[in-house]
Design a protein around this motif. Structure first.
Motif, PDB file in Angstrom:
ATOM      1  N   ALA A 270     -83.107  17.236  16.530  1.00 34.37           N
ATOM      2  CA  ALA A 270     -82.762  18.633  16.250  1.00 34.37           C
ATOM      3  C   ALA A 270     -84.018  19.490  16.320  1.00 34.37           C
ATOM      4  O   ALA A 270     -85.135  18.997  16.128  1.00 34.37           O
ATOM      5  CB  ALA A 270     -82.129  18.746  14.879  1.00 34.37           C
ATOM      6  N   THR A 271     -83.818  20.770  16.571  1.00 28.48           N
ATOM      7  CA  THR A 271     -84.917  21.728  16.559  1.00 28.48           C
ATOM      8  C   THR A 271     -85.218  22.128  15.129  1.00 28.48           C
ATOM      9  O   THR A 271     -84.300  22.438  14.357  1.00 28.48           O
ATOM     10  CB  THR A 271     -84.552  22.976  17.394  1.00 28.48           C
ATOM     11  OG1 THR A 271     -84.269  22.542  18.734  1.00 28.48           O
ATOM     12  CG2 THR A 271     -85.680  23.977  17.413  1.00 28.48           C
ATOM     13  N   LEU A 272     -86.490  22.087  14.778  1.00 33.01           N
ATOM     14  CA  LEU A 272     -86.935  22.371  13.416  1.00 33.01           C
ATOM     15  C   LEU A 272     -86.505  23.767  12.981  1.00 33.01           C
ATOM     16  O   LEU A 272     -86.660  24.729  13.724  1.00 33.01           O
ATOM     17  CB  LEU A 272     -88.460  22.251  13.351  1.00 33.01           C
ATOM     18  CG  LEU A 272     -89.050  22.216  11.965  1.00 33.01           C
ATOM     19  CD1 LEU A 272     -88.830  20.858  11.335  1.00 33.01           C
ATOM     20  CD2 LEU A 272     -90.529  22.522  12.029  1.00 33.01           C
ATOM     21  N   LYS A 273     -85.949  23.870  11.768  1.00 37.35           N
ATOM     22  CA  LYS A 273     -85.556  25.144  11.171  1.00 37.35           C
ATOM     23  C   LYS A 273     -86.208  25.279   9.802  1.00 37.35           C
ATOM     24  O   LYS A 273     -86.288  24.307   9.059  1.00 37.35           O
ATOM     25  CB  LYS A 273     -84.035  25.209  10.978  1.00 37.35           C
ATOM     26  CG  LYS A 273     -83.236  25.230  12.229  1.00 37.35           C
ATOM     27  CD  LYS A 273     -81.758  25.341  11.875  1.00 37.35           C
ATOM     28  CE  LYS A 273     -80.887  25.290  13.105  1.00 37.35           C
ATOM     29  NZ  LYS A 273     -79.464  25.351  12.743  1.00 37.35           N
ATOM     30  N   GLY A 274     -86.644  26.476   9.481  1.00 38.31           N
ATOM     31  CA  GLY A 274     -87.072  26.756   8.118  1.00 38.31           C
ATOM     32  C   GLY A 274     -88.528  26.543   7.804  1.00 38.31           C
ATOM     33  O   GLY A 274     -88.916  26.604   6.648  1.00 38.31           O
ATOM     34  N   GLY A 275     -89.349  26.238   8.788  1.00 35.72           N
ATOM     35  CA  GLY A 275     -90.781  26.103   8.534  1.00 35.72           C
ATOM     36  C   GLY A 275     -91.270  24.673   8.495  1.00 35.72           C
ATOM     37  O   GLY A 275     -90.504  23.721   8.648  1.00 35.72           O
ATOM     38  N   ARG A 276     -92.572  24.517   8.285  1.00 35.80           N
ATOM     39  CA  ARG A 276     -93.245  23.224   8.364  1.00 35.80           C
ATOM     40  C   ARG A 276     -92.805  22.225   7.298  1.00 35.80           C
ATOM     41  O   ARG A 276     -92.701  21.045   7.555  1.00 35.80           O
ATOM     42  CB  ARG A 276     -94.759  23.418   8.249  1.00 35.80           C
ATOM     43  CG  ARG A 276     -95.375  24.170   9.412  1.00 35.80           C
ATOM     44  CD  ARG A 276     -96.889  24.231   9.295  1.00 35.80           C
ATOM     45  NE  ARG A 276     -97.497  22.915   9.304  1.00 35.80           N
ATOM     46  CZ  ARG A 276     -97.786  22.208  10.401  1.00 35.80           C
ATOM     47  NH1 ARG A 276     -97.523  22.705  11.579  1.00 35.80           N
ATOM     48  NH2 ARG A 276     -98.345  21.020  10.307  1.00 35.80           N
ATOM     49  N   SER A 277     -92.605  22.671   6.092  1.00 31.05           N
ATOM     50  CA  SER A 277     -92.314  21.775   4.974  1.00 31.05           C
ATOM     51  C   SER A 277     -90.838  21.370   4.999  1.00 31.05           C
ATOM     52  O   SER A 277     -89.956  22.187   4.748  1.00 31.05           O
ATOM     53  CB  SER A 277     -92.666  22.464   3.661  1.00 31.05           C
ATOM     54  OG  SER A 277     -92.471  21.581   2.586  1.00 31.05           O
ATOM     55  N   GLN A 278     -90.573  20.106   5.316  1.00 28.60           N
ATOM     56  CA  GLN A 278     -89.213  19.587   5.449  1.00 28.60           C
ATOM     57  C   GLN A 278     -89.013  18.388   4.521  1.00 28.60           C
ATOM     58  O   GLN A 278     -89.959  17.688   4.172  1.00 28.60           O
ATOM     59  CB  GLN A 278     -88.964  19.138   6.892  1.00 28.60           C
ATOM     60  CG  GLN A 278     -89.089  20.234   7.928  1.00 28.60           C
ATOM     61  CD  GLN A 278     -87.855  21.106   7.982  1.00 28.60           C
ATOM     62  OE1 GLN A 278     -86.719  20.629   8.037  1.00 28.60           O
ATOM     63  NE2 GLN A 278     -88.073  22.420   7.970  1.00 28.60           N
ATOM     64  N   SER A 279     -87.770  18.163   4.135  1.00 26.13           N
ATOM     65  CA  SER A 279     -87.430  16.970   3.361  1.00 26.13           C
ATOM     66  C   SER A 279     -86.332  16.207   4.094  1.00 26.13           C
ATOM     67  O   SER A 279     -85.369  16.804   4.586  1.00 26.13           O
ATOM     68  CB  SER A 279     -86.985  17.328   1.945  1.00 26.13           C
ATOM     69  OG  SER A 279     -85.799  18.071   1.961  1.00 26.13           O
ATOM     70  N   VAL A 280     -86.509  14.899   4.181  1.00 30.22           N
ATOM     71  CA  VAL A 280     -85.549  14.000   4.808  1.00 30.22           C
ATOM     72  C   VAL A 280     -84.902  13.205   3.675  1.00 30.22           C
ATOM     73  O   VAL A 280     -85.593  12.565   2.893  1.00 30.22           O
ATOM     74  CB  VAL A 280     -86.255  13.028   5.783  1.00 30.22           C
ATOM     75  CG1 VAL A 280     -85.260  12.066   6.411  1.00 30.22           C
ATOM     76  CG2 VAL A 280     -87.032  13.800   6.852  1.00 30.22           C
TER      77      VAL A 280
END
Length: 101
Positions: A63-73
């Motif tokens: 998927a294309t990153l949404k919402g900025g650099r800081s992500q949680s999986v």
């Protein structure tokens, strides 16, 4: 470990703009449910990978990153998020996340 609980521990990462790929490499179940969201996403309506995408072992989601650099999986047992879902015992798993820097 992933279970069916809001207490599932997310895995945090910092990703650059572009495409992110998550692969479920091993699990104590044939499939797990996955979500990848910005750590600031309050209602899970604009996540990189929306909540409860079903991911079989050995398969990937891109998927294309949404919402900025800081992500949680976060991973959950199959069936979470549906009507009548209840907490389950944790399931051991491993994932690989490939993302731009």
């Amino acid at each position: 470990n992933g279970g069916c609980s809001v207490l599932n521990a997310p895995h945090f990462l910092n990703a650059g703009e572009g495409v992110l790929t998550v692969t479920l490499t091993q699990a104590g179940a044939p499939r797990m449910q996955l979500q990848v969201c910005s750590t600031t996403e309050a209602d899970h309506k604009n996540c990189t990978v929306p909540p409860f995408v079903l991911l079989p072992v050995g398969q990937s989601v891109t998927a294309t990153l949404k919402g900025g650099r800081s992500q949680s999986v976060t991973l959950f047992t199959e069936g979470c998020g549906g009507a009548g879902a209840s907490p389950t015992d944790p399931i051991a798993y491993s994932v690989t996340v490939v993302h731009p820097r």
